[in-house]
Design a protein around this motif. Sequence first.
Motif, PDB file in Angstrom:
ATOM      1  N   GLU A 118       0.855  -1.183   0.000  1.00 49.49           N
ATOM      2  CA  GLU A 118       0.000   0.000   0.000  1.00 49.49           C
ATOM      3  C   GLU A 118       0.890   1.232   0.000  1.00 49.49           C
ATOM      4  O   GLU A 118       1.964   1.243   0.594  1.00 49.49           O
ATOM      5  CB  GLU A 118      -0.892  -0.009   1.232  1.00 49.49           C
ATOM      6  CG  GLU A 118      -1.848   1.163   1.339  1.00 49.49           C
ATOM      7  CD  GLU A 118      -2.728   1.083   2.572  1.00 49.49           C
ATOM      8  OE1 GLU A 118      -3.595   1.962   2.737  1.00 49.49           O
ATOM      9  OE2 GLU A 118      -2.553   0.141   3.370  1.00 49.49           O
ATOM     10  N   GLY A 119       0.445   2.278  -0.692  1.00 48.19           N
ATOM     11  CA  GLY A 119       1.231   3.507  -0.727  1.00 48.19           C
ATOM     12  C   GLY A 119       2.139   3.555  -1.937  1.00 48.19           C
ATOM     13  O   GLY A 119       1.748   3.154  -3.034  1.00 48.19           O
ATOM     14  N   ASN A 120       3.347   4.028  -1.744  1.00 49.75           N
ATOM     15  CA  ASN A 120       4.259   4.245  -2.859  1.00 49.75           C
ATOM     16  C   ASN A 120       4.724   2.932  -3.493  1.00 49.75           C
ATOM     17  O   ASN A 120       5.090   1.990  -2.794  1.00 49.75           O
ATOM     18  CB  ASN A 120       5.488   5.030  -2.401  1.00 49.75           C
ATOM     19  CG  ASN A 120       5.183   6.483  -2.080  1.00 49.75           C
ATOM     20  OD1 ASN A 120       4.152   7.006  -2.496  1.00 49.75           O
ATOM     21  ND2 ASN A 120       6.067   7.135  -1.353  1.00 49.75           N
ATOM     22  N   ILE A 121       4.726   2.905  -4.822  1.00 47.93           N
ATOM     23  CA  ILE A 121       5.243   1.779  -5.594  1.00 47.93           C
ATOM     24  C   ILE A 121       6.452   2.273  -6.375  1.00 47.93           C
ATOM     25  O   ILE A 121       6.357   3.260  -7.113  1.00 47.93           O
ATOM     26  CB  ILE A 121       4.196   1.229  -6.592  1.00 47.93           C
ATOM     27  CG1 ILE A 121       2.890   0.873  -5.881  1.00 47.93           C
ATOM     28  CG2 ILE A 121       4.765   0.041  -7.360  1.00 47.93           C
ATOM     29  CD1 ILE A 121       2.970  -0.312  -4.961  1.00 47.93           C
ATOM     30  N   THR A 122       7.587   1.616  -6.220  1.00 46.48           N
ATOM     31  CA  THR A 122       8.807   2.004  -6.908  1.00 46.48           C
ATOM     32  C   THR A 122       9.080   1.082  -8.095  1.00 46.48           C
ATOM     33  O   THR A 122       8.489   0.005  -8.213  1.00 46.48           O
ATOM     34  CB  THR A 122      10.016   1.954  -5.963  1.00 46.48           C
ATOM     35  OG1 THR A 122      10.260   0.586  -5.585  1.00 46.48           O
ATOM     36  CG2 THR A 122       9.772   2.800  -4.717  1.00 46.48           C
ATOM     37  N   LEU A 123      10.013   1.518  -8.931  1.00 45.90           N
ATOM     38  CA  LEU A 123      10.433   0.657 -10.027  1.00 45.90           C
ATOM     39  C   LEU A 123      11.049  -0.626  -9.484  1.00 45.90           C
ATOM     40  O   LEU A 123      10.896  -1.701 -10.076  1.00 45.90           O
ATOM     41  CB  LEU A 123      11.432   1.394 -10.918  1.00 45.90           C
ATOM     42  CG  LEU A 123      11.858   0.679 -12.195  1.00 45.90           C
ATOM     43  CD1 LEU A 123      10.667   0.385 -13.103  1.00 45.90           C
ATOM     44  CD2 LEU A 123      12.910   1.496 -12.946  1.00 45.90           C
ATOM     45  N   GLY A 124      11.718  -0.531  -8.346  1.00 46.48           N
ATOM     46  CA  GLY A 124      12.261  -1.725  -7.704  1.00 46.48           C
ATOM     47  C   GLY A 124      11.180  -2.718  -7.336  1.00 46.48           C
ATOM     48  O   GLY A 124      11.379  -3.940  -7.440  1.00 46.48           O
ATOM     49  N   VAL A 126       8.494  -3.211  -8.989  1.00 47.09           N
ATOM     50  CA  VAL A 126       8.104  -3.859 -10.242  1.00 47.09           C
ATOM     51  C   VAL A 126       9.087  -4.981 -10.580  1.00 47.09           C
ATOM     52  O   VAL A 126       8.689  -6.074 -10.994  1.00 47.09           O
ATOM     53  CB  VAL A 126       8.037  -2.836 -11.395  1.00 47.09           C
ATOM     54  CG1 VAL A 126       7.789  -3.532 -12.724  1.00 47.09           C
ATOM     55  CG2 VAL A 126       6.948  -1.810 -11.120  1.00 47.09           C
ATOM     56  N   TYR A 127      10.381  -4.732 -10.397  1.00 44.55           N
ATOM     57  CA  TYR A 127      11.388  -5.748 -10.679  1.00 44.55           C
ATOM     58  C   TYR A 127      11.281  -6.928  -9.713  1.00 44.55           C
ATOM     59  O   TYR A 127      11.559  -8.066 -10.087  1.00 44.55           O
ATOM     60  CB  TYR A 127      12.789  -5.143 -10.621  1.00 44.55           C
ATOM     61  CG  TYR A 127      13.231  -4.570 -11.941  1.00 44.55           C
ATOM     62  CD1 TYR A 127      14.183  -5.211 -12.723  1.00 44.55           C
ATOM     63  CD2 TYR A 127      12.687  -3.378 -12.422  1.00 44.55           C
ATOM     64  CE1 TYR A 127      14.585  -4.692 -13.940  1.00 44.55           C
ATOM     65  CE2 TYR A 127      13.075  -2.842 -13.635  1.00 44.55           C
ATOM     66  CZ  TYR A 127      14.023  -3.503 -14.396  1.00 44.55           C
ATOM     67  OH  TYR A 127      14.409  -2.990 -15.610  1.00 44.55           O
ATOM     68  N   GLN A 128      10.900  -6.674  -8.471  1.00 48.03           N
ATOM     69  CA  GLN A 128      10.688  -7.777  -7.534  1.00 48.03           C
ATOM     70  C   GLN A 128       9.451  -8.582  -7.919  1.00 48.03           C
ATOM     71  O   GLN A 128       9.436  -9.810  -7.798  1.00 48.03           O
ATOM     72  CB  GLN A 128      10.555  -7.239  -6.108  1.00 48.03           C
ATOM     73  CG  GLN A 128      11.852  -6.703  -5.545  1.00 48.03           C
ATOM     74  CD  GLN A 128      11.715  -6.203  -4.124  1.00 48.03           C
ATOM     75  OE1 GLN A 128      10.647  -6.301  -3.513  1.00 48.03           O
ATOM     76  NE2 GLN A 128      12.784  -5.648  -3.580  1.00 48.03           N
ATOM     77  N   LEU A 129       8.416  -7.895  -8.368  1.00 50.66           N
ATOM     78  CA  LEU A 129       7.200  -8.570  -8.801  1.00 50.66           C
ATOM     79  C   LEU A 129       7.453  -9.426 -10.034  1.00 50.66           C
ATOM     80  O   LEU A 129       6.958 -10.551 -10.129  1.00 50.66           O
ATOM     81  CB  LEU A 129       6.112  -7.529  -9.100  1.00 50.66           C
ATOM     82  CG  LEU A 129       4.805  -8.048  -9.715  1.00 50.66           C
ATOM     83  CD1 LEU A 129       4.068  -8.960  -8.744  1.00 50.66           C
ATOM     84  CD2 LEU A 129       3.920  -6.887 -10.145  1.00 50.66           C
ATOM     85  N   MET A 130       8.216  -8.895 -10.989  1.00 47.25           N
ATOM     86  CA  MET A 130       8.462  -9.601 -12.251  1.00 47.25           C
ATOM     87  C   MET A 130       9.952  -9.537 -12.574  1.00 47.25           C
ATOM     88  O   MET A 130      10.398  -8.679 -13.342  1.00 47.25           O
ATOM     89  CB  MET A 130       7.619  -8.970 -13.370  1.00 47.25           C
ATOM     90  CG  MET A 130       7.781  -9.621 -14.735  1.00 47.25           C
ATOM     91  SD  MET A 130       7.622 -11.411 -14.771  1.00 47.25           S
ATOM     92  CE  MET A 130       5.951 -11.624 -14.135  1.00 47.25           C
ATOM     93  N   PRO A 131      10.751 -10.418 -11.993  1.00 51.29           N
ATOM     94  CA  PRO A 131      12.208 -10.374 -12.217  1.00 51.29           C
ATOM     95  C   PRO A 131      12.653 -11.019 -13.521  1.00 51.29           C
ATOM     96  O   PRO A 131      13.833 -10.951 -13.867  1.00 51.29           O
ATOM     97  CB  PRO A 131      12.754 -11.153 -11.013  1.00 51.29           C
ATOM     98  CG  PRO A 131      11.668 -12.120 -10.674  1.00 51.29           C
ATOM     99  CD  PRO A 131      10.373 -11.404 -10.970  1.00 51.29           C
ATOM    100  N   PHE A 132      11.742 -11.655 -14.241  1.00 54.08           N
ATOM    101  CA  PHE A 132      12.104 -12.419 -15.430  1.00 54.08           C
ATOM    102  C   PHE A 132      12.071 -11.543 -16.682  1.00 54.08           C
ATOM    103  O   PHE A 132      11.387 -10.528 -16.744  1.00 54.08           O
ATOM    104  CB  PHE A 132      11.155 -13.605 -15.610  1.00 54.08           C
ATOM    105  CG  PHE A 132      10.995 -14.423 -14.361  1.00 54.08           C
ATOM    106  CD1 PHE A 132      12.062 -15.122 -13.828  1.00 54.08           C
ATOM    107  CD2 PHE A 132       9.775 -14.475 -13.700  1.00 54.08           C
ATOM    108  CE1 PHE A 132      11.917 -15.865 -12.670  1.00 54.08           C
ATOM    109  CE2 PHE A 132       9.616 -15.210 -12.550  1.00 54.08           C
ATOM    110  CZ  PHE A 132      10.696 -15.908 -12.025  1.00 54.08           C
TER     111      PHE A 132
END
Length: 251
Positions: A118-124, A126-132
Amino acid sequence: MKMTIIFRSIIIAIFFFSSCTYEYQVVSISEESVPIDEDLISSEAGEKIIVPYRGMVESTMREVICTSNKPLIKGRPESELGNLVADLCLELAKEQMKDVAIDMCMMNTGGLRSSLPEGNITLGDVYQLMPFENELVVVQIDGKGMADLIHYLKASGGEPIAGLQLIHTTGGFEAKINNETFDENKTYTVLTSDYLANGGDRMHFFMQDERKSIQSVGMKLRDAIAIYFKRQGDKNEPLNPQLDGRLQIKE
């Protein structure tokens, strides 16, 4: 043991977004081959090589690109996170491939590697969510292949989908694809990842001999997520996906 590491300094204006397209602009590229042994990695000289790149990467990964009204966690048969990813991939693929009629999207729950806070979403995030490095592709499958896809959804307990409304019971299923009742005589165009299109997670229905084509969207799955999130952030619209009953599995 000798190793050679290629250091590339690529200064990229990462996100130039419009409502329909995305673009990367390479500002400069430099390349240097550095023969090293294992001891150099932890040495002062090795640290001097790595530091400039570490700072650049860390700064980029900390960039806030949007916000979320709530924590987003993957789950089955459907989840707000899964719905969000499938919906945004379908939206961006349709923008990218205006001449291709894409009926639906199917991803895999296991491919979502983390939750979003919840709150701020960083580009990091996104990379943790989809590292492939998975690419978005569209695959054409016939009615039998689509029926196999539908049965797979029941057997797996659910995967992220968009453009498909499915109620699966022990007595059979009711399905609408792109707002039309499932037709076993029709050929369907499905958006997915190249990993799944090649049979990953035992999705063998994508590899049937009768399939007519597999076509690249020209966009990585992770990039699609980042582009959509940045677009929402630019509009100051928080992520707020909902459960809508698109996938119901009843025993």
